[in-house]
Design an enzyme around this catalytic site. Structure first.
Site, PDB file in Angstrom:
ATOM      1  N   HIS A 177       0.817  -1.211   0.000  1.00 33.12           N
ATOM      2  CA  HIS A 177       0.000   0.000   0.000  1.00 33.12           C
ATOM      3  C   HIS A 177       0.852   1.262   0.000  1.00 33.12           C
ATOM      4  CE1 HIS A 177       0.557   1.034   4.336  1.00 33.12           C
ATOM      5  NE2 HIS A 177       0.581  -0.272   4.534  1.00 33.12           N
TER       6      HIS A 177
ATOM      7  N   CYS B 138       2.792  -4.603   6.997  1.00 36.36           N
ATOM      8  CA  CYS B 138       2.535  -4.452   5.567  1.00 36.36           C
ATOM      9  C   CYS B 138       3.742  -3.791   4.891  1.00 36.36           C
ATOM     10  CB  CYS B 138       1.292  -3.600   5.323  1.00 36.36           C
ATOM     11  SG  CYS B 138      -0.257  -4.406   5.783  1.00 36.36           S
TER      12      CYS B 138
END
Length: 527
Positions: free
Chosen positions: A430, A449
């Protein structure tokens, strides 16, 4: 009595092995018959075979009608030489009883039938063990790490070995079963390079805070010795305590090889890397060779490959690197998992739901200090019925009774885009609202992440539709602040892996072992 003696000898040879050969998932297949030549053969005692607790070994000798197979000197010599040279591939010859097997070989002409059968079995058992280790690693990552999601590699060792045996192609079997990835080959070259360095007798560099060009420091004498040892600095040097231009350029070269900011400033990171010994670097290379044997043997046609300690993402399409991006990965306490997966969906203007770990460790303590903490971050609290909960009504004693959702926007924690792929860790690629992180040298900063630099350019590239997903169209979607999801039509594999060593143009390359995995893995490999 002689037969009993050899039975006990065999038991002693295999009892010290810490690991038993794993049952081969492919072992239920019918293996080819072994074609025996005119060399001397003797029967193999099936009771002796059973002591090894290896189904593949039993099946191997079933294929020879329980007769010895290694009567051919050329074939036998090849196996012995490969086990002895296993050290060149980062393995330990004594894991495969190399020295004991050579003692048998020296007495080959005087071995009776029982001795010969014992030697034959030991040759097969240890060579099969070696081939298994080369193909899929000595250790099982699933037993070492809870956050490594790699499919188990299956290997029909009997079929591979017997086909090579029958076709007299044993001399190519070891090379053929090893990983084909360039990084693995670069690691083998790294091992060769580091073995070419002499034994070192260098003092540890101590008590250094920061040294810049033209500074004077007594530590520079030992620093220069190490730069000369690792060949970042060439020629002779007077070994003075002055930080001169020649040393400055050598330090920059050293820093670049180690993924450090190559600014020539000698700080704690540079000193830490300089203080690694030859032996410790060699162990690091061997640990990385083991990891690469765990990874899939072949790559997909198109893929994303992320090296977690290198903070890098490469997009590879039809064997050509088409994009390179800096990334931010998880901290040592919230590690980015090792994953092999497939990219599925791009989401523009994503919302962000606060995950349990961040809720417990970050949000709840902050909310207890300041009830408006979430409101300032554009995060809305919802109860179990989906109703909005005002911060003043939030029950700090039951924080898990709510959902915490951040609205889309430039300052959303996920930024303007995320890429989804199947995994068991609820992680994805992301954007980020901390875009300044990408200029940092140490980018182990996320909660697990992987954050990607310039993600909208990446989205445009992989969606690959100049009409539906042109830059202008994507900008319009972002400006709408509406959450929109799109399937990634082109198939991309995702390899999110961990390696800290390789080589390039005959130079050793290292990265900081940010999760402290290398030393522990090497220790387990040698125990």
């Amino acid at each position: 009595m002689r037969k009993l003696y050899f039975f006990l000898l065999v038991c002693s040879l295999i009892s010290c092995k810490k690991e038993e050969p794993k049952k081969n998932p492919a072992a239920t297949q019918k293996t080819p018959e072994i074609i025996l030549t005119d060399e001397r053969t003797v029967p193999v005692d099936t009771a002796l075979l059973s002591t090894f607790k290896s189904e593949t070994l039993k099946q191997f000798y079933t294929s020879s009608e329980n007769k010895t197979v290694w009567g051919n000197l050329k074939k036998r010599t090849y196996v012995l030489s490969q086990l002895e040279k296993s050290e060149e591939l980062g393995l330990n010859p004594e894991d495969y009883k190399s020295s004991q097997l050579k003692k048998f070989e020296k007495r080959i002409s005087s071995l009776n039938d029982s001795d010969l059968a014992t030697y034959d079995i030991l040759l097969t058992y240890n060579f099969e063990l070696y081939l298994n280790h080369l193909y899929k690693g000595k250790l099982d990552p699933k037993k070492l790490y809870t956050n490594w999601d790699l499919e188990e590699k299956t290997f029909d060792v009997n079929t591979v070995l017997i086909k090579a045996f029958n076709n007299d192609k044993l001399d190519s079997i070891v090379e053929n079963i090893q990983p084909k990835a360039d990084t693995y080959k670069q690691l083998l070259k790294s091992l060769e390079i580091i073995n070419s360095f002499p034994d070192e007798d260098l003092q540890t560099i101590k008590d250094v805070k920061k040294i810049t060009l033209n500074d004077t420091s007594s530590a520079l004498i030992n620093i220069k010795k190490r730069l000369l040892y690792w060949k970042d600095m060439s020629g002779k040097d007077s070994l003075t305590d002055k930080y001169d231009k020649k040393t400055f350029e050598a330090v920059k070269k050293f820093q670049a090889r180690h993924g450090l900011a190559d600014d020539g400033v000698i700080g704690i990171g540079t000193i830490t890397a300089l203080n690694y010994s030859k032996e410790r670097r060699k162990q690091q290379i061997i640990a990385n060779l083991e990891r690469w044997r765990w990874y899939p043997a072949e790559f997909a046609e198109n893929y994303f490959i992320i090296n977690i300690p290198d903070y890098s993402l490469n997009v590879v399409e039809d064997k050509d690197t088409t994009l390179v991006r800096n990334v931010v990965v998880g901290t040592s306490s919230r590690r980015t998992p090792v994953i092999t997966s497939v990219l599925k969906t791009i989401v523009f203007n994503p919302t962000w739901t606060v995950p349990p770990t961040i809720l417990k460790e970050d949000v709840v303590p902050a909310m207890k200090r300041n009830r408006n903490y979430l409101a300032k971050k554009n995060i809305t609290i919802y109860d179990t019925s989906g109703n909005v909960v005002e911060p003043a009504a939030w029950n700090e004693n039951k924080p898990n009774n709510y959902r915490y959702v951040q609205s889309p926007g430039y300052n959303n924690s996920l930024g303007l885009m995320k890429i989804l792929f199947p995994n068991h860790h609820s992680v994805y690629l992301h954007d980020t609202n901390h875009r300044n992180y990408f200029v940092r040298n140490n980018r182990s900063l996320s909660s697990g992440c992987v954050r990607v630099e310039n993600p909208l350019e990446l989205a445009e590239h992989i969606l690959n539709d100049s009409i539906r997903f042109s830059k202008t169209r994507i900008d319009t979607i972002i400006a709408s602040k509406k959450t929109m999801s799109f399937k990634i039509v082109k198939k991309y594999a995702l390899y999110q892996w961990y390696w800290t060593a390789w080589s390039k143009k005959n130079q050793l390359i290292f990265r900081a072992d940010i999760y402290n995995l290398d030393a522990d893995l090497y220790s387990k490999l040698r125990n």
